[in-house]
Design a protein around this motif. Structure first.
Motif, mmCIF file in Angstrom:
data_model
loop_
_atom_site.group_PDB
_atom_site.id
_atom_site.type_symbol
_atom_site.label_atom_id
_atom_site.label_comp_id
_atom_site.label_asym_id
_atom_site.label_seq_id
_atom_site.Cartn_x
_atom_site.Cartn_y
_atom_site.Cartn_z
ATOM 1 N N ARG A 1 -6.046 3.560 -4.639
ATOM 2 C CA ARG A 1 -5.235 4.642 -4.824
ATOM 3 C C ARG A 1 -3.897 4.359 -4.781
ATOM 4 O O ARG A 1 -3.248 4.939 -5.279
ATOM 5 C CB ARG A 1 -5.581 5.750 -3.776
ATOM 6 N N ALA A 2 -3.539 3.035 -4.238
ATOM 7 C CA ALA A 2 -2.289 2.742 -4.559
ATOM 8 C C ALA A 2 -1.849 1.698 -5.724
ATOM 9 O O ALA A 2 -2.302 1.353 -6.545
ATOM 10 C CB ALA A 2 -1.953 1.507 -2.942
ATOM 11 N N VAL A 3 -0.537 1.888 -6.317
ATOM 12 C CA VAL A 3 -0.152 1.410 -7.522
ATOM 13 C C VAL A 3 -0.354 -0.138 -7.563
ATOM 14 O O VAL A 3 -1.348 -0.475 -8.159
ATOM 15 C CB VAL A 3 0.956 1.933 -8.333
ATOM 16 N N ARG A 4 0.270 -0.985 -6.520
ATOM 17 C CA ARG A 4 1.043 -1.994 -6.198
ATOM 18 C C ARG A 4 -0.155 -3.431 -6.608
ATOM 19 O O ARG A 4 -0.396 -3.992 -6.740
ATOM 20 C CB ARG A 4 2.039 -2.777 -4.912
ATOM 21 N N PRO A 5 -1.560 -2.799 -5.248
ATOM 22 C CA PRO A 5 -2.778 -3.412 -5.517
ATOM 23 C C PRO A 5 -3.131 -3.848 -6.747
ATOM 24 O O PRO A 5 -4.006 -4.714 -7.293
ATOM 25 C CB PRO A 5 -3.476 -3.118 -4.536
ATOM 26 N N LEU A 6 -3.536 -2.366 -7.927
ATOM 27 C CA LEU A 6 -4.086 -2.609 -9.107
ATOM 28 C C LEU A 6 -3.549 -3.322 -9.955
ATOM 29 O O LEU A 6 -3.736 -3.686 -10.956
ATOM 30 C CB LEU A 6 -4.079 -0.521 -9.362
ATOM 31 N N ALA B 1 5.787 -6.938 -12.572
ATOM 32 C CA ALA B 1 7.434 -6.600 -11.972
ATOM 33 C C ALA B 1 8.027 -5.775 -11.650
ATOM 34 O O ALA B 1 8.759 -5.117 -10.631
ATOM 35 C CB ALA B 1 8.420 -7.978 -12.443
ATOM 36 N N VAL B 2 8.208 -4.980 -13.009
ATOM 37 C CA VAL B 2 8.656 -3.386 -12.863
ATOM 38 C C VAL B 2 7.938 -2.707 -12.208
ATOM 39 O O VAL B 2 8.333 -1.891 -11.479
ATOM 40 C CB VAL B 2 8.399 -2.807 -14.717
ATOM 41 N N PHE B 3 6.369 -2.359 -12.057
ATOM 42 C CA PHE B 3 5.527 -1.731 -11.977
ATOM 43 C C PHE B 3 5.397 -2.299 -10.100
ATOM 44 O O PHE B 3 5.123 -1.491 -9.169
ATOM 45 C CB PHE B 3 4.161 -1.807 -12.717
ATOM 46 N N LEU B 4 5.848 -3.243 -9.803
ATOM 47 C CA LEU B 4 5.378 -3.918 -8.342
ATOM 48 C C LEU B 4 7.198 -3.158 -7.886
ATOM 49 O O LEU B 4 7.013 -2.619 -6.831
ATOM 50 C CB LEU B 4 5.956 -5.145 -7.887
ATOM 51 N N LEU C 1 -3.655 2.641 -14.076
ATOM 52 C CA LEU C 1 -3.503 3.592 -13.488
ATOM 53 C C LEU C 1 -3.633 4.747 -13.252
ATOM 54 O O LEU C 1 -3.919 4.735 -11.661
ATOM 55 C CB LEU C 1 -1.648 2.414 -12.803
ATOM 56 N N ASN C 2 -3.455 4.980 -14.150
ATOM 57 C CA ASN C 2 -4.192 6.980 -13.920
ATOM 58 C C ASN C 2 -5.568 6.661 -13.765
ATOM 59 O O ASN C 2 -6.375 7.229 -13.716
ATOM 60 C CB ASN C 2 -3.590 7.713 -15.588
ATOM 61 N N LEU D 1 0.790 -1.031 0.409
ATOM 62 C CA LEU D 1 0.276 0.064 0.082
ATOM 63 C C LEU D 1 0.885 1.364 0.071
ATOM 64 O O LEU D 1 0.489 2.467 0.158
ATOM 65 C CB LEU D 1 -1.357 -0.132 1.039
ATOM 66 N N GLU D 2 1.692 1.427 0.076
ATOM 67 C CA GLU D 2 2.982 2.598 -0.542
ATOM 68 C C GLU D 2 2.196 3.213 -1.147
ATOM 69 O O GLU D 2 1.980 3.042 -2.130
ATOM 70 C CB GLU D 2 4.393 2.338 -0.848
ATOM 71 N N GLY D 3 2.559 4.366 -1.051
ATOM 72 C CA GLY D 3 2.085 5.754 -1.745
ATOM 73 C C GLY D 3 0.686 5.767 -1.503
ATOM 74 O O GLY D 3 -0.128 6.770 -2.732
ATOM 75 N N LEU D 4 -0.065 4.968 -0.584
ATOM 76 C CA LEU D 4 -1.779 5.348 -0.640
ATOM 77 C C LEU D 4 -2.026 6.670 -0.890
ATOM 78 O O LEU D 4 -3.406 6.939 -0.969
ATOM 79 C CB LEU D 4 -1.921 4.586 0.162
#
Length: 666
Positions: free
Chosen positions: A393-398, A192-195, A375-376, A34-37
């Motif tokens: 709102r966090a990138v990684r879960p999406l 993996a790159v996006f994670l 993601l946008n 959830l980093e960046g939430l």
């Protein structure tokens, strides 16, 4: 009768407000996920992310390379798909496609760039057309088609990249027939790159596009030399066309009928407006009037369309004239890699391998561009509608959600480029149809009749193209309907689950309201009577105050304030709340506009507590009627049985019973 207060801090809603990140006490994996939430939806790390305020953007041609990894990479598979769809008439069908690109899609998206200069795209334009729930549902449907477009971009590009790997003569023997596994590996590598954290990649995009287009120029120049050196090949092609079709008019008619199959060659325009925040404008640009950014983005769109049109026409001529038609079929050496076939055939295996590597790289990066677009797009709408959990709102879960969908699509289509082209074209065409319709409405509202007629004609052409594509290749609409159904079900389930959140971004008081509150607070905790927001008479207000004092035991002699909520748009979820004070009919009123009555009352009470330092009390009457029907009214219309819902919102917002505003019902 006074409402009983039974609260337990452990029963508080685990969902966090939008401005909080993961708890420091959370497990390490959850904190990482959830980093960046707390980041805004368009500020995640990715090639479409909004630049920092101090960042002035990039020149238009550099941003063109960013969107070009999606647009220009279609050269990797478009000529082969065109030859497979139109056969010997591929160049004529490509000419129709080019005409629609330059005379249809380009003017439409130049208008979209002007109407939504901050990267919102055509969906935001259409969102403003329909009010209430109809607009929200319409946006959700368009998001389903957008998800189809972007996700198929990921899977189709990866599948075509795997075809270039497998067909390369230097590829290990164990790769032959392993298209599915190679595609899945590329998709996993993208995820993996996006994670890990995808940083701004403008320089990589410029290098990839420059290298790829240069290599394509070399291939096309070599192909042109081959055609000029062997003019009989042109004669063979024209003879075969005249033998197959009775007249030039028949050829044109067939080209018009088959060109919808080539529609994926217009992909990239939606991405082009999505990257607008990256474009450097004029020093005099403001957020409200970014004239320089609009001008430079239009230059970007025009240049990209002209370049791509030239490449599409030349590549279609070269591949149709020089490659036997049988090689385009499934299993053929040119299937999904027509220009790579020419590179190996006429420039040797060494150059062909370099071309393959460049193609694989840009196709893989096109998937990165599409994923960044998703993601946008998703966090821009769903959390704002309350139709997605805050973790979206966090990138990684999406990323994990989208990668799972990409894996399923790859397995469904068996990593076949031709089979996915229908779904890809469907997503592209729906977005272009929506953009052209939105443009027609926009110019019509401004009184530009000629432009409205022009955009209306373009809308009709895109509508015909979409219908034809869906009839001939229904897989695209099936995929889109699956996404639409999934988005609708999960969105409304999330909206119901989040219905009892506080939902007010900020609560402010005008001068009169602040004075009323401060004066009333001088006598002790605030006493609020929740009242129907109609224009009552002095007699009705006095009767209301008397009944509430009698039934709910409001302390005698203490001043009361009437709190009245006006529901504006119950389909909205989060909004700023402004409290206006006035004195009329001998009473002091706090009047507020909000999406729902209970949530707005709860938000105002929480803010009053913070302002006065004392826990306020609100007094309600029970509402007659069926509780279930009241719940439905609350979810749809924003009112219903207000008292218990207000209390539940407060319970979730404030787990400490001692600090929680009080709700009394009589």
């Amino acid at each position: 009768m006074t409402g009983t207060q039974v609260d337990n801090a452990n029963n508080a809603d685990p969902a966090q407000p939008a401005d909080r990140g993961p708890s420091v006490a959370a497990p390490r994996w959850r904190a990482w996920l959830l980093e960046g939430l707390s980041a805004q939806s368009a500020r995640h790390p990715g090639p479409h992310a909004t630049p920092d305020s101090e960042h002035q953007g990039h020149t238009w041609w550099r941003v063109m390379c960013l969107t070009g990894v999606d647009y220009f990479s279609t050269l990797g598979y478009q000529p082969g798909i065109a030859a497979l769809a139109a056969g010997l008439l591929s160049p004529l069908a490509t000419l129709v496609l080019i005409a629609l690109t330059l005379l249809g899609a380009l003017p439409v998206y130049r208008r979209v760039a002007k109407e939504s200069p901050h990267g919102e795209g055509s969906i935001a334009m259409l969102e403003r057309l329909l009010p209430w729930w109809a607009g929200k549902v319409f946006v959700l449907v368009l998001l389903g088609f957008a998800a189809t477009d972007f996700l198929i971009t990921i899977t189709l590009s990866a599948a075509d990249a795997s075809a270039h790997v497998v067909e390369n003569p230097f590829a290990p023997h164990w790769t032959h027939g392993a298209n599915v596994w190679i595609t899945l590996l590329l998709v996993a590598a993208l995820g993996a790159v996006f994670l890990k954290g995808f940083k701004e990649a403008m320089g990589i995009a410029v290098a990839l596009v420059a290298t790829y287009l240069t290599l394509n120029v070399v291939v096309l120049v070599t192909a042109a030399w081959q055609v000029l050196s062997h003019p009989h090949k042109v004669g063979d092609w024209t003879d075969a066309m005249t033998t197959e079709h009775s007249s030039p008019l028949a050829m044109v008619g067939v080209a018009l009928l088959v060109f919808p199959k080539l529609a994926l060659g217009m992909s990239g325009f939606e991405t082009g407006v999505a990257v607008m925040p990256q474009v450097k404008g004029d020093p005099t640009d403001t957020y409200a009037k970014p004239a320089g950014r609009i001008r430079e983005t239009r230059r970007l769109l025009t240049t990209a369309a002209v370049i791509m049109s030239c490449f599409l026409l030349l590549s279609s001529l070269a591949t149709t004239i020089l490659i036997p038609q049988g090689e385009f079929e499934s299993g053929g050496s040119a299937n999904g890699r027509a220009l790579a076939y020419l590179a190996h055939q006429y420039l040797g295996e060494g150059f062909g391998t370099v071309y393959d590597i460049s193609t694989i790289a840009i196709l893989w990066f096109a998937g990165a561009s599409a994923l960044a677009g998703l993601l946008n797009l998703v966090p821009r709408y769903l959390p704002r509608y309350g139709m997605a959990p805050e973790w979206t709102r966090a990138v990684r879960p999406l990323v994990l959600v989208f990668m799972a969908a990409a894996v399923l699509i790859t397995l469904w289509f068996d990593a076949n480029v031709d089979d996915q082209s229908g779904a890809y074209a469907t997503g592209v065409l729906v977005l272009m149809l929506s953009a052209s319709f939105a443009s027609a409405v926009a110019v019509h509202q401004r009184g530009h009749r000629a432009a409205a007629i022009g955009f209306g004609a373009i809308t009709a052409v895109f509508g015909y193209t979409l219908v034809t594509n869906v009839i001939e290749r229904p897989d695209g609409i099936k995929i889109a309907l699956i996404f639409i159904l999934a988005i609708l079900l999960t969105s409304f389930a999330s909206r119901v689950r989040r219905a009892f959140e506080l939902r007010a971004a900020e609560v402010t008081f005008d001068e009169a309201a602040a004075r009323f509150v401060d004066e009333a607070a001088a006598s002790g905790p605030l006493l609020l009577i929740a009242n129907e927001p109609h224009e009552h008479s002095t007699r009705e207000y006095r009767a209301k105050e008397y009944s509430q004092r009698e039934q709910t035991h409001i302390p005698d002699g203490r001043p009361v304030l009437f709190l009245e909520i006006f529901v504006t748009d119950s389909s909205d979820f989060t909004a700023d709340v402004a409290v206006h004070g006035d004195e009329k009919h001998g009473v002091r009123r706090l009047r507020v506009e909000g999406a729902t009555v209970p949530n707005t009352i709860a938000a105002v009470m929480m803010r009053l507590r913070d302002r006065t330092g004392q826990v306020p009390h609100a007094y309600f009457n029970w509402t007659e009627g069926n509780p279930l029907s009241h719940l439905v009214r609350f979810l749809v219309f924003g009112d219903g049985e207000v008292a218990p819902v207000t209390r539940e919102v407060l319970r979730r917002a404030e787990p400490d019973p001692e600090r929680r505003p009080r709700v009394h019902v009589g």
